[in-house]
Design an enzyme around this catalytic site. Structure first.
Site, mmCIF file in Angstrom:
data_model
loop_
_atom_site.group_PDB
_atom_site.id
_atom_site.type_symbol
_atom_site.label_atom_id
_atom_site.label_comp_id
_atom_site.label_asym_id
_atom_site.label_seq_id
_atom_site.Cartn_x
_atom_site.Cartn_y
_atom_site.Cartn_z
ATOM 1 N N SER A 11 0.478 -1.170 0.271
ATOM 2 C CA SER A 11 0.259 -0.053 0.274
ATOM 3 C C SER A 11 0.785 0.962 0.292
ATOM 4 C CB SER A 11 -1.303 -0.009 1.073
ATOM 5 O OG SER A 11 -0.265 -0.116 2.669
ATOM 6 N N GLY A 13 3.779 1.519 -0.794
ATOM 7 C CA GLY A 13 5.091 1.631 -2.032
ATOM 8 C C GLY A 13 3.984 2.419 -3.130
ATOM 9 N N TYR A 49 -3.943 -4.463 -2.688
ATOM 10 C CA TYR A 49 -2.902 -3.368 -1.709
ATOM 11 C C TYR A 49 -3.784 -2.401 -1.303
ATOM 12 C CZ TYR A 49 0.046 -7.584 -1.566
ATOM 13 O OH TYR A 49 1.062 -8.671 -1.466
ATOM 14 N N LYS A 191 8.947 3.960 16.465
ATOM 15 C CA LYS A 191 7.129 4.241 16.838
ATOM 16 C C LYS A 191 6.115 3.556 16.083
ATOM 17 C CE LYS A 191 6.032 4.529 11.205
ATOM 18 N NZ LYS A 191 4.396 3.902 10.620
ATOM 19 N N THR A 248 0.341 6.821 13.629
ATOM 20 C CA THR A 248 0.652 5.418 13.565
ATOM 21 C C THR A 248 0.073 5.349 15.110
ATOM 22 O OG1 THR A 248 2.074 5.728 12.272
ATOM 23 C CG2 THR A 248 1.767 3.763 13.857
ATOM 24 N N ARG A 255 -1.833 -0.375 10.291
ATOM 25 C CA ARG A 255 -1.500 -1.303 10.843
ATOM 26 C C ARG A 255 -1.392 -1.666 12.367
ATOM 27 N NH1 ARG A 255 0.131 -1.958 5.334
ATOM 28 N NH2 ARG A 255 2.255 -1.398 6.158
ATOM 29 N N VAL A 280 2.070 -6.009 6.840
ATOM 30 C CA VAL A 280 3.048 -6.578 7.578
ATOM 31 C C VAL A 280 3.212 -5.108 8.570
ATOM 32 C CG1 VAL A 280 5.713 -6.315 8.365
ATOM 33 C CG2 VAL A 280 4.720 -7.470 6.186
ATOM 34 N N GLU A 282 5.143 -4.044 10.967
ATOM 35 C CA GLU A 282 6.241 -4.225 11.685
ATOM 36 C C GLU A 282 7.027 -4.089 12.718
ATOM 37 O OE1 GLU A 282 8.800 -4.478 9.276
ATOM 38 O OE2 GLU A 282 8.337 -2.762 7.404
#
Length: 332
Positions: A11, A13, A49, A191, A248, A255, A280, A282
């Site tokens: 998403s 990218g 995505y 973060k 975030t 996510r 993902v 992260e």
């Protein structure tokens, strides 16, 4: 015209490739799966995505990394942090000798505890002055919808930072330059971990006071680690630190926050991953590597430690909250 290759079709990218194209840059995206590249090239949408977002007609896509990298002045690395090394090992020989390498990945590599710019240098042999990182409050879906946002492009070579800045500046996307690569990378890695903690808190029904407290104490952890590694506190007080952290930790589009929320509701790691729709989070892996990096510098990061224990050692969210609240009181 500047030519950019965006390696990765998730998403963020995809959204950043859209920004580049709308800024007038010649862009080719690389997707690992041919069906993703074909969809982008033929329907001007990434239904896997970033569904529902119309992509510019000028945006090309391919599943052949050699074709994507051919003649690229800027190589945008838009794959997850823990898969960056393996991907780069396959791409390295096709990257131009003077191309700027721009990392969108946010994390600390497991095992090596290297920042992404360090991984790029190690794998490609590129001089650090060729490596830039991008970080800021950049939720992909909002940017794809052309909602105003700002970001930071950090590079030790100011001319390269300005070149990247020009390649992605639009009426809705405002990039700033900075020389503090370490600060931007530490902000980006930490973060995600703090966002997991905020999601967990919201999942068990805690309110805005709690979330604000986690964000603020998470920022303190981020600054402690960043300064220990050589970052500038001002960087972490700006877009790449506070800005990215607030977005975030606060948005349901995040996510990492959404993943933590499922855990807070009592869901399993597997259920939380399903809720991320295959993308993902992260912070799930980075919490372990960030904690290890902090330990190696003797930096105290209790929130990060608690997130690691919930994600990887079976501690319940309620137990983690109790552990944090039971810590000895001290001056701020």
């Amino acid at each position: 015209m500047t030519k950019a290759a965006v390696l990765g079709s998730g998403s963020w990218g995809t959204a950043f490739a859209k920004v580049l194209a709308e800024a007038g840059t010649d862009v080719t995206m690389w997707a690992r799966r041919a069906e993703v590249a074909d969809a982008i090239a033929n329907t001007h949408e990434n239904p896997f995505y970033l569904p529902g977002t119309q992509l510019p007609d000028s945006l090309a896509a391919t599943s052949d990394h050699v074709a994507a990298l051919d003649g690229a002045d800027i190589v945008v690395l838009a794959v997850p942090s823990q898969s960056l090394r393996a991907n780069l090992e396959g791409w390295s020989d096709s990257i131009g000798k003077n191309a700027t390498l721009l990392s969108l990945a946010k994390g600390i590599e497991s095992g090596s505890l290297l920042r992404m710019s360090q991984v790029i240098t190690q794998v490609t042999g590129a001089d650090p002055s060729r490596i830039a990182v991008l970080s800021g409050p950049n939720l992909a879906r909002e940017i794809a919808a052309r909602q105003p946002a700002a970001t930071v492009i950090a590079c030790s070579d100011s001319a390269r930072a300005i070149d990247v800045q020009k390649s992605c500046a639009t009426g809705y996307f405002r990039p700033y330059t900075n020389s503090d690569v370490i600060g931007c990378e530490i902000g980006g890695a930490c973060k995600n971990v703090i966002a997991l903690a905020c999601g967990m808190a919201s999942g068990i029904g805690l309110g805005e006071n709690t979330i604000a407290s986690i964000i603020t104490r998470g920022l303190a952890e981020m600054i402690r680690l960043g300064v220990a590694l050589g970052a500038k506190p001002a960087t972490l007080a700006g877009l790449a630190g506070v800005g990215d952290l607030v977005a975030t930790c606060s948005s349901p589009l995040s996510r990492n926050r959404s993943f933590g929320h499922v855990l807070g509701e009592g869901g399993s790691m597997e259920r939380a991953q399903e809720a991320a729709h295959g993308q993902v989070a992260e912070g799930v892996k980075s919490c372990t590597s960030v904690r290890s990096l902090a330990d190696s510098y003797d930096v105290e990061m209790p929130l990060t430690d608690s997130v690691h224990r919930v994600c990887h050692e079976g501690m319940s969210v309620q137990e983690a909250v109790g552990k944090l609240l039971g810590r000895q009181t001290k001056p701020e």
